[in-house]
Design an enzyme around this catalytic site. Structure first.
Site, PDB file in Angstrom:
ATOM      1  N   HIS A 129       3.391  -9.346 -19.589  1.00 43.44           N
ATOM      2  CA  HIS A 129       4.419 -10.289 -18.378  1.00 43.44           C
ATOM      3  C   HIS A 129       3.757 -11.042 -17.744  1.00 43.44           C
ATOM      4  O   HIS A 129       4.555 -11.430 -17.128  1.00 43.44           O
ATOM      5  CB  HIS A 129       5.753  -9.844 -18.476  1.00 43.44           C
ATOM      6  CG  HIS A 129       6.404  -8.553 -19.144  1.00 43.44           C
ATOM      7  ND1 HIS A 129       7.227  -8.914 -20.080  1.00 43.44           N
ATOM      8  CD2 HIS A 129       6.177  -7.323 -19.319  1.00 43.44           C
ATOM      9  CE1 HIS A 129       7.881  -7.795 -20.523  1.00 43.44           C
ATOM     10  NE2 HIS A 129       6.648  -6.759 -20.484  1.00 43.44           N
TER      11      HIS A 129
ATOM     12  N   ASN B 238      -0.200  -5.910  25.168  1.00 41.55           N
ATOM     13  CA  ASN B 238       0.822  -5.586  24.298  1.00 41.55           C
ATOM     14  C   ASN B 238       1.627  -5.643  23.634  1.00 41.55           C
ATOM     15  O   ASN B 238       1.874  -5.562  23.655  1.00 41.55           O
ATOM     16  CB  ASN B 238       0.062  -4.217  23.320  1.00 41.55           C
ATOM     17  CG  ASN B 238      -0.562  -3.753  22.261  1.00 41.55           C
ATOM     18  OD1 ASN B 238      -0.039  -4.709  21.207  1.00 41.55           O
ATOM     19  ND2 ASN B 238      -0.182  -2.783  21.498  1.00 41.55           N
ATOM     20  N   GLY B 239       2.161  -6.774  22.391  1.00 41.59           N
ATOM     21  CA  GLY B 239       3.108  -6.512  22.248  1.00 41.59           C
ATOM     22  C   GLY B 239       2.701  -8.684  21.708  1.00 41.59           C
ATOM     23  O   GLY B 239       2.399  -9.503  22.001  1.00 41.59           O
TER      24      GLY B 239
ATOM     25  N   CYS C 108      -3.207  -4.453  19.454  1.00 45.80           N
ATOM     26  CA  CYS C 108      -4.250  -4.343  20.803  1.00 45.80           C
ATOM     27  C   CYS C 108      -5.142  -2.926  21.486  1.00 45.80           C
ATOM     28  O   CYS C 108      -3.731  -2.056  21.715  1.00 45.80           O
ATOM     29  CB  CYS C 108      -4.430  -5.682  21.581  1.00 45.80           C
ATOM     30  SG  CYS C 108      -3.738  -6.924  20.715  1.00 45.80           S
TER      31      CYS C 108
ATOM     32  N   GLU D 212      -8.353  -4.736   1.266  1.00 37.39           N
ATOM     33  CA  GLU D 212      -8.580  -4.672   2.818  1.00 37.39           C
ATOM     34  C   GLU D 212     -10.518  -4.305   3.073  1.00 37.39           C
ATOM     35  O   GLU D 212     -10.222  -5.246   3.727  1.00 37.39           O
ATOM     36  CB  GLU D 212      -8.173  -3.511   3.009  1.00 37.39           C
ATOM     37  CG  GLU D 212      -7.677  -2.631   2.868  1.00 37.39           C
ATOM     38  CD  GLU D 212      -6.540  -1.568   3.747  1.00 37.39           C
ATOM     39  OE1 GLU D 212      -6.227  -1.376   4.591  1.00 37.39           O
ATOM     40  OE2 GLU D 212      -6.495  -0.671   3.195  1.00 37.39           O
TER      41      GLU D 212
ATOM     42  N   GLU E 281      -1.814   1.704  -4.573  1.00 39.03           N
ATOM     43  CA  GLU E 281      -3.382   2.460  -3.155  1.00 39.03           C
ATOM     44  C   GLU E 281      -4.354   1.680  -3.745  1.00 39.03           C
ATOM     45  O   GLU E 281      -4.990   1.462  -2.552  1.00 39.03           O
ATOM     46  CB  GLU E 281      -2.700   3.617  -2.677  1.00 39.03           C
ATOM     47  CG  GLU E 281      -3.489   4.543  -2.227  1.00 39.03           C
ATOM     48  CD  GLU E 281      -3.211   3.582  -0.391  1.00 39.03           C
ATOM     49  OE1 GLU E 281      -2.857   3.102  -0.433  1.00 39.03           O
ATOM     50  OE2 GLU E 281      -4.478   3.915  -0.288  1.00 39.03           O
TER      51      GLU E 281
ATOM     52  N   TRP F  11      -7.059  -7.828  18.673  1.00 41.34           N
ATOM     53  CA  TRP F  11      -6.312  -8.727  17.921  1.00 41.34           C
ATOM     54  C   TRP F  11      -5.291  -9.703  17.650  1.00 41.34           C
ATOM     55  O   TRP F  11      -3.979  -9.663  18.451  1.00 41.34           O
ATOM     56  CB  TRP F  11      -5.856  -7.536  16.501  1.00 41.34           C
ATOM     57  CG  TRP F  11      -5.250  -8.362  16.213  1.00 41.34           C
ATOM     58  CD1 TRP F  11      -6.299  -7.467  14.487  1.00 41.34           C
ATOM     59  CD2 TRP F  11      -4.236  -8.308  14.928  1.00 41.34           C
ATOM     60  NE1 TRP F  11      -5.495  -8.172  13.467  1.00 41.34           N
ATOM     61  CE2 TRP F  11      -4.587  -8.673  13.665  1.00 41.34           C
ATOM     62  CE3 TRP F  11      -3.048  -8.840  15.580  1.00 41.34           C
ATOM     63  CZ2 TRP F  11      -3.417  -8.392  11.955  1.00 41.34           C
ATOM     64  CZ3 TRP F  11      -1.704  -9.329  14.708  1.00 41.34           C
ATOM     65  CH2 TRP F  11      -1.764  -9.393  12.927  1.00 41.34           C
TER      66      TRP F  11
ATOM     67  N   ARG G  44      -8.040  -0.596  16.677  1.00 40.89           N
ATOM     68  CA  ARG G  44      -6.439  -0.793  17.056  1.00 40.89           C
ATOM     69  C   ARG G  44      -7.078  -3.158  17.108  1.00 40.89           C
ATOM     70  O   ARG G  44      -5.735  -3.832  16.738  1.00 40.89           O
ATOM     71  CB  ARG G  44      -6.184  -0.876  18.350  1.00 40.89           C
ATOM     72  CG  ARG G  44      -5.388   0.847  18.032  1.00 40.89           C
ATOM     73  CD  ARG G  44      -5.055   0.675  19.323  1.00 40.89           C
ATOM     74  NE  ARG G  44      -3.616  -0.165  19.843  1.00 40.89           N
ATOM     75  CZ  ARG G  44      -2.527   0.702  19.682  1.00 40.89           C
ATOM     76  NH1 ARG G  44      -2.828   2.170  19.084  1.00 40.89           N
ATOM     77  NH2 ARG G  44      -1.689   0.006  19.555  1.00 40.89           N
TER      78      ARG G  44
ATOM     79  N   LYS H 157      -6.917  -0.689  -1.351  1.00 39.66           N
ATOM     80  CA  LYS H 157      -7.805  -0.175  -0.478  1.00 39.66           C
ATOM     81  C   LYS H 157      -9.380  -1.402  -1.122  1.00 39.66           C
ATOM     82  O   LYS H 157      -9.644  -1.753  -0.189  1.00 39.66           O
ATOM     83  CB  LYS H 157      -8.306   1.264  -1.491  1.00 39.66           C
ATOM     84  CG  LYS H 157      -7.611   2.323  -0.707  1.00 39.66           C
ATOM     85  CD  LYS H 157      -7.350   2.992   0.723  1.00 39.66           C
ATOM     86  CE  LYS H 157      -6.467   1.947   1.536  1.00 39.66           C
ATOM     87  NZ  LYS H 157      -5.240   2.505   2.442  1.00 39.66           N
TER      88      LYS H 157
ATOM     89  N   LYS I  90      -5.645  -1.295  12.754  1.00 33.98           N
ATOM     90  CA  LYS I  90      -5.359  -0.203  12.511  1.00 33.98           C
ATOM     91  C   LYS I  90      -3.212   0.155  12.709  1.00 33.98           C
ATOM     92  O   LYS I  90      -2.793   0.667  11.707  1.00 33.98           O
ATOM     93  CB  LYS I  90      -6.091   0.999  12.892  1.00 33.98           C
ATOM     94  CG  LYS I  90      -5.295   2.217  12.576  1.00 33.98           C
ATOM     95  CD  LYS I  90      -5.780   2.547  11.228  1.00 33.98           C
ATOM     96  CE  LYS I  90      -5.356   4.343  11.224  1.00 33.98           C
ATOM     97  NZ  LYS I  90      -5.896   4.645   9.155  1.00 33.98           N
TER      98      LYS I  90
HETATM   99  C1  F6R Z   1      -3.456   0.305   4.002  1.00 36.20           C
HETATM  100  C2  F6R Z   1      -3.358   0.288   5.720  1.00 36.20           C
HETATM  101  C3  F6R Z   1      -1.781   0.350   6.045  1.00 36.20           C
HETATM  102  C4  F6R Z   1      -0.433   1.124   6.816  1.00 36.20           C
HETATM  103  C5  F6R Z   1       0.037   0.336   7.227  1.00 36.20           C
HETATM  104  C6  F6R Z   1       1.250   1.200   7.942  1.00 36.20           C
HETATM  105  O1  F6R Z   1      -4.903   1.262   4.142  1.00 36.20           O
HETATM  106  O2  F6R Z   1      -3.758   1.763   6.377  1.00 36.20           O
HETATM  107  O3  F6R Z   1      -1.040  -0.051   5.006  1.00 36.20           O
HETATM  108  O4  F6R Z   1      -0.657   1.937   5.932  1.00 36.20           O
HETATM  109  O5  F6R Z   1       0.088  -0.029   7.979  1.00 36.20           O
HETATM  110  O6  F6R Z   1       0.778   1.911   8.498  1.00 36.20           O
HETATM  111  P1  F6R Z   1       1.534   3.603   9.506  1.00 36.20           P
HETATM  112  O7  F6R Z   1       0.893   4.422   8.520  1.00 36.20           O
HETATM  113  O8  F6R Z   1       0.538   4.138  10.934  1.00 36.20           O
HETATM  114  O9  F6R Z   1       3.052   3.535   9.389  1.00 36.20           O
END
Ligand code: F6R
Length: 617
Positions: free
Chosen positions: A513, A102-103, A2, A497, A490, A76, A27, A494, A612
């Site tokens: 497979h 937060n937590g 959060c 998400e 990756e 969140w 966040r 992307k 994030k």
């Molecule tokens: C996907 C994304 C997440 C982060 C993951 C790790 O686009 O951004 O999968 O890569 O949550 O976050 P960090 O790098 O901050 O540890």
């Protein structure tokens, strides 16, 4: 996960809190709320579920107008659904203690039962609500507020950050931090003070900050900051100055932060590489990595850990360390690694990757390494002074990308790849695996990466057009081999998400497979097939998809007319060094996902259910 903001000063707190929350929405954004105190101790709370609902309600909330002290939160949800009641701030039964948090309070059920027995009344389903109730309980027992807050932090289990107000103390603001859940940063202004879960909220106000350490409690007035450690001893309050470019956090001409950050990659990569890769003669300078050549020669293995996009960068890091460093290497998902018994030792170098430096599983894994194995550690991180860098005692490769605001990581993905490439070169030289001429070559190739990425960006219209021509798909496959398998992973991440299209990344050899059963004309495949050692095998895999009516977008080497003729859409990549080719193929992987999402009208910067920074398990 959060976002938290706090203010104490001479200005009206409400608008400052609201603006701070807007900056923190990456966040968490399923609900938000603020509480303000006026100088007579009148407390007003406004909270709403739903994105934007707080901002809509704010203009008519007259009770908020007079407050010069306040706290805010963007949520969140972890415990309790997305409702007005569950939104923060939360209050004690009497309403005089108000907190944002937060937590996760892991023992909240037992605490809640106990508090109810003592007469507390709960109105939400959250774990958070036990916090103001506990503080109020300690106040009733005669503690002053800092002591009550400290006692509360000692009672709640798990990693938690708390910011609080007390109606009987209307000119001050409190904060406390325990464990690794998120952070709290104090911002020092002129005649005003701020609190935030992280820096973007403070950018318009100050760059003089003090991060609250694990176990610390703080009291802020408009003129002073006091900090205590977990035993109640006074701790230093001196702020540090953090360089920040306010323009970097504005979207500029881009429709989304994600798009801006994708386009920033040539600049971000230059910043990651600058001063670290020197050619003629070749030299790698990793200014914050204290390992000597002897230390690097003693290593027998490198283990890379991270989550999500950072782990995908780590998959490439493994290849770089094997190829350029000449050392066995592996990668692992932090959340799995932290609960294994991985049998490390002083000869294994553990490299963690975390853009935010706050991801709970990566922090947990790093603590595990430190406590159980005492193996040497380096972290790759984008945020100066983040929690990961404190665990490694500052041993870090900073990405220097500037703030990444889009929830989906893009520029920090390629920058992490560059950081790992540099580390691999550094290891390779120290161990005699790379001769001076090899090093010169390897670094020269890396220095050309920003312009390679720029060339890929110039084809952006083509990616948009291809995205618009793909069939309305509910499934997508991304295939790659070798160095492009992590890019396939990756690209798929992307895609899911931000566009909510189900996508999977596979090593192409795995297709037969099982996953090939998914192929039909409604399931497009993005295949990365450059003219490298695995080209022939990739082409066979593409044929297998075509034979089943699958639509194929091939990312191939410029001038490969043969491949272009076999597939439905072709994206050319300039011929380049094999090891740096993934920097090029990453760009269409990112932009295809971006355009698929925008064509569907998705909110690219704030995809549903995501935040994030993931500070809860
Ligand atoms: C996907 C994304 C997440 C982060 C993951 C790790 O686009 O951004 O999968 O890569 O949550 O976050 P960090 O790098 O901050 O540890």
């Amino acid at each position: 996960m959060c976002g938290i903001i706090g203010y104490v000063g001479q200005q009206a707190a409400g608008p400052i809190l609201l603006e701070g929350l807007q900056r923190l929405q990456y966040r968490g954004y399923d609900s938000s709320g603020i509480a303000v105190l006026d100088h007579d101790g009148a407390l007003a709370v406004l909270k709403r579920a739903g994105q934007g609902a707080l901002a809509d309600a704010f203009p008519s909330a007259e009770s908020i107008a007079a407050g010069r002290v306040g706290i805010g939160h963007t949520r969140w949800a972890t415990h309790g659904g997305v409702t007005d009641r569950n939104a923060h701030p939360h209050s004690s039964t009497a309403g005089d203690v108000v907190v944002v948090h937060n937590g996760i309070v892991e023992n909240y059920r037992a605490l809640r039962d106990q508090l109810i027995e003592d007469g507390a009344e709960f109105v939400s389903e959250t774990d958070t609500e036990v916090i103001p109730q506990l503080i109020a309980h300690h106040l009733r027992q005669g503690s002053d507020f800092p002591t009550a807050l400290r006692a509360t932090m000692a009672t709640i289990e798990g990693g938690n950050s708390v910011v609080a107000l007390h109606a009987s103390d209307p000119q001050r603001l409190y904060a406390a931090r325990k464990g690794n859940a998120g952070g709290i940063v104090i911002g020092f202004g002129e005649g005003e003070m701020f609190l935030a879960s992280d820096m973007p909220a403070l950018i318009p106000h100050t760059n003089r900050v003090r991060y609250l350490a694990n176990g610390e409690t703080a009291r802020l007035s408009s003129a002073a900051v006091e900090i205590w450690d977990s035993d109640g001893n006074a701790a230093p309050t001196e702020p540090e100055s953090i360089p920040l470019d306010p323009v970097a956090v504005a979207k500029g001409p881009y429709k989304h932060f994600m798009l801006k950050e994708i386009w920033e990659q040539p600049r971000a990569l230059s910043d990651t590489i600058r001063g670290r890769a020197r050619v003629d003669p070749g030299q790698v300078v990793l200014e914050d990595v204290p390992l000597s050549d002897d230390d690097l020669r003693r290593l027998r293995r490198v283990l890379i850990i991270g989550m999500g996009t950072s782990m995908h960068a780590g998959m490439l890091g493994r290849a770089y360390i094997e190829r350029l460093g000449g050392l066995p290497a592996d990668f692992d998902n932090s959340s799995e690694f932290r609960y294994r018994e991985p049998l490390l030792g002083p000869e294994t170098l553990v490299v963690s990757i975390s853009q935010s430096g706050e991801t709970i599983d990566t922090l947990g894994a790093m603590h595990h390494v430190k406590e159980a194995w005492n193996a040497p550690q380096i972290t790759v991180c984008n945020v100066p002074g983040a929690a990961t860098t404190r665990i490694t005692d500052g041993s870090a490769i900073y990405l220097r990308c500037g703030p990444e605001i889009g929830v989906a990581s893009t520029k920090t993905f390629t920058a992490s790849m560059a950081a790992l490439y540099l580390l691999a070169c550094r290891i390779g030289v120290a161990r005699g695996h790379l001769q001076p001429a090899d090093l010169d070559d390897a670094l020269g190739t890396l220095l050309a990466v920003p312009s390679l990425v720029d060339r890929m960006l110039q084809q952006s219209d083509r990616y948009e057009e291809i995205a618009s021509q793909l069939p309305e798909a509910s499934n997508l496959l991304y295939l790659g081999r070798g160095l492009h398998y992590p890019i396939a992973m990756e690209g798929a991440l992307k895609c899911k998400e931000i566009s909510y299209i189900h996508a999977e990344g596979y090593p192409a050899g795995e297709m037969k497979h099982g996953p090939i059963a998914l192929i039909d004309r409604h399931t497009p495949t993005i295949a990365i097939a450059l003219r490298d050692a695995l080209y022939g095998k990739m082409c066979s895999n593409i044929q297998q998809v075509k034979a089943r009516d699958g639509v194929v977008v091939a990312i191939g080497t410029e001038g490969d007319e043969e491949l272009a003729a076999q597939v439905d859409h072709f994206i050319p990549v300039p011929a380049t060094g094999e090891l740096v080719a993934p920097f090029a193929t990453a760009v269409p992987a990112q932009l295809l996902a971006y355009y698929l999402a925008t064509l569907r009208g998705a909110d690219v910067d704030q995809p549903r259910n995501l935040a994030k920074t993931v500070t809860v398990e």
